[in-house]
Design a protein around this motif. Structure first.
Motif, short mmCIF file in Angstrom:
data_model
loop_
_atom_site.label_atom_id
_atom_site.label_comp_id
_atom_site.label_asym_id
_atom_site.label_seq_id
_atom_site.Cartn_x
_atom_site.Cartn_y
_atom_site.Cartn_z
N ALA A 114 0.91 -1.24 -0.01
CA ALA A 114 0.18 0.02 0.00
C ALA A 114 0.90 1.35 0.02
N ASP A 115 1.88 1.24 0.74
CA ASP A 115 2.87 2.42 0.80
C ASP A 115 3.38 2.64 -0.78
N ILE A 116 3.91 1.30 -1.21
CA ILE A 116 4.42 1.59 -2.62
C ILE A 116 3.47 2.14 -3.72
N VAL A 117 2.23 1.82 -3.27
CA VAL A 117 1.24 2.45 -4.30
C VAL A 117 1.16 3.86 -4.07
N SER A 118 1.10 4.41 -2.88
CA SER A 118 0.91 5.64 -2.61
C SER A 118 2.38 6.45 -3.27
N ARG A 119 3.29 5.92 -3.16
CA ARG A 119 4.46 6.33 -3.57
C ARG A 119 4.54 6.59 -5.13
N ALA A 120 4.12 5.50 -5.63
CA ALA A 120 3.83 5.40 -7.26
C ALA A 120 2.87 6.31 -7.88
N GLN A 121 1.72 6.72 -7.15
CA GLN A 121 0.89 7.78 -7.36
C GLN A 121 1.64 9.24 -7.18
N ALA A 122 2.41 9.51 -6.04
CA ALA A 122 2.97 10.64 -5.90
C ALA A 122 3.77 10.83 -7.23
N LEU A 123 4.67 9.89 -7.49
CA LEU A 123 5.33 9.90 -8.47
C LEU A 123 4.96 10.23 -9.85
N GLY A 124 3.70 9.75 -10.04
CA GLY A 124 3.08 10.03 -11.27
C GLY A 124 2.60 11.28 -11.06
N SER A 125 2.09 12.08 -10.16
CA SER A 125 1.62 13.54 -10.16
C SER A 125 2.45 14.49 -9.90
N GLY A 126 3.59 14.31 -9.15
CA GLY A 126 4.57 15.52 -8.91
C GLY A 126 6.10 15.06 -9.19
#
Length: 358
Positions: free
Chosen positions: A154-166
């Motif tokens: 779940a943490d990795i999913v959150s990081r990946a989303q942050a990577l995609g947006s910012g």
């Protein structure tokens, strides 16, 4: 070692990964140093007595823990990044056992600024260290590994989303205390004034664990890793008891599981990783929970995060409390950035190897 210079192609190939050996090392450090993160105190109290008995029965293990795990440094054989083909704890442990004894002793001597104690100067040192790690894994990590793995994913999913947006700045800034993305391919690992380290042609991994600070490791020149404190450790299963059992009967087990995970704000993809439910199922349960006023949602950048209302908190925990996140328009919530202390790294000494600081 203060700054890693990461070429664009290395950064593009960088990935987040889960490593059972890294979590085992995090558990070993917590047990040896007697400190852990908020939410892990019960785990430490439960396992510390058995760990002390293990050390009392094994003079080598006691000596290794005493001299080889000082603050701000870890020996190489504990922190070598996993290989792409590693799938299990024992896949990674085999590489610890395969470490040449003379290399392990030389690394300990460098970290200690002198020769290791005589009790550690044994020809099977790597095998004995692997035995200690195997004990920590078997007795303290493996029983909760399925839950921890879901949290890390779940943490990795959150990081990946942050990577995609910012971009990488959003994904890596504050990943571990003292770490900052400086731009132009430069990642500050800590504030120590060491020469920059060039990562040309390397594999770069980012690995979440329960560590409060994290560390870095490498097998030069091809593999480098950053082990960092995972977010969401307090989003584990609710304590067993009448409210949880009754909640399952009232809402159904799947919907109760979704509500139970929302002790801190989470996205739908994080909930999918934590619960094992499909994306459509999680979305349907969240819709019902919102209509029942048990859950609110709020946008954070490109993410939509869900959190319990005061009514949902009382229903899920049996305690009357305010919502996990007060939704104030325009104000950032706790899900907007990684948790962690703002403390910087301290130098361990000029002669000590700077690359394994925790």
């Amino acid at each position: 070692m203060g700054v890693w210079v990461i070429p664009a192609d290395v950064l593009a190939r960088g990935r987040f990964a889960v490593s059972p050996l890294s979590e085992t090392v995090a558990a070993l450090l917590a047990l040896a140093r007697g400190e852990t993160r908020p939410g892990r105190e019960d785990w430490l109290r439960a396992h510390a007595p058995a760990f002390r008995r293990r050390l009392a029965a094994d003079p080598f293990a006691a000596g290794f823990v005493r001299v080889a795990l000082p603050p701000r440094w870890l020996p190489d054989l504990l922190v070598t990044p996993p290989l792409p083909g590693d799938r299990t704890f024992h896949d990674e442990l085999r590489r610890v056992r395969a470490t040449p004894p003379e290399a392990a002793l030389a690394d300990l001597a460098e970290g200690l600024n002198g020769p290791p104690p005589a009790r550690l100067c044994v020809p099977d040192l790597p095998d004995r260290v692997a035995g200690l790690l195997d004990w920590v894994w078997t007795h303290t990590v493996r029983p909760e590994w399925p839950r921890l793995r879901r949290l890390f994913e779940a943490d990795i999913v959150s990081r990946a989303q942050a990577l995609g947006s910012g971009g990488w700045a959003a994904a890596l800034d504050g990943l571990r205390p003292g770490m900052r993305w400086l731009g132009d391919g430069r990642l500050r690992i800590n504030a120590n004034p060491y020469p920059p380290r060039e990562l040309s042609g390397a594999q770069l991994l980012f690995i979440p664990t329960t560590t409060p600070r994290g560390w870095v490791g490498w097998e030069e020149p091809r593999r480098y890793s950053v082990i960092y404190p995972a977010t969401g450790l307090l989003a584990g299963p609710e304590p067993a008891g009448p409210p949880g059992a009754a909640l399952g009967r009232l809402l159904g087990p799947a919907r109760a599981a979704v509500l139970g995970q929302l002790g801190s704000p989470l996205s739908t993809t994080q909930l999918v990783a934590l619960t094992g439910l499909s994306l459509g199922s999680v979305g349907g349960h969240l819709k019902v929970l919102r209509e029942a006023r048990l859950v609110h949602r709020r946008r954070s950048g490109r993410l939509v995060l869900y959190y319990r209302t005061a009514l949902g908190e009382a229903l899920a925990t049996g305690r009357e409390a305010g919502p996990a996140w007060d939704a104030v328009p325009g104000e950032p919530g706790p899900g907007d950035r990684p948790r962690g202390r703002a403390a910087g790294d301290r130098p361990r000494g000029e002669a000590a190897r700077p690359g394994r600081e925790t």
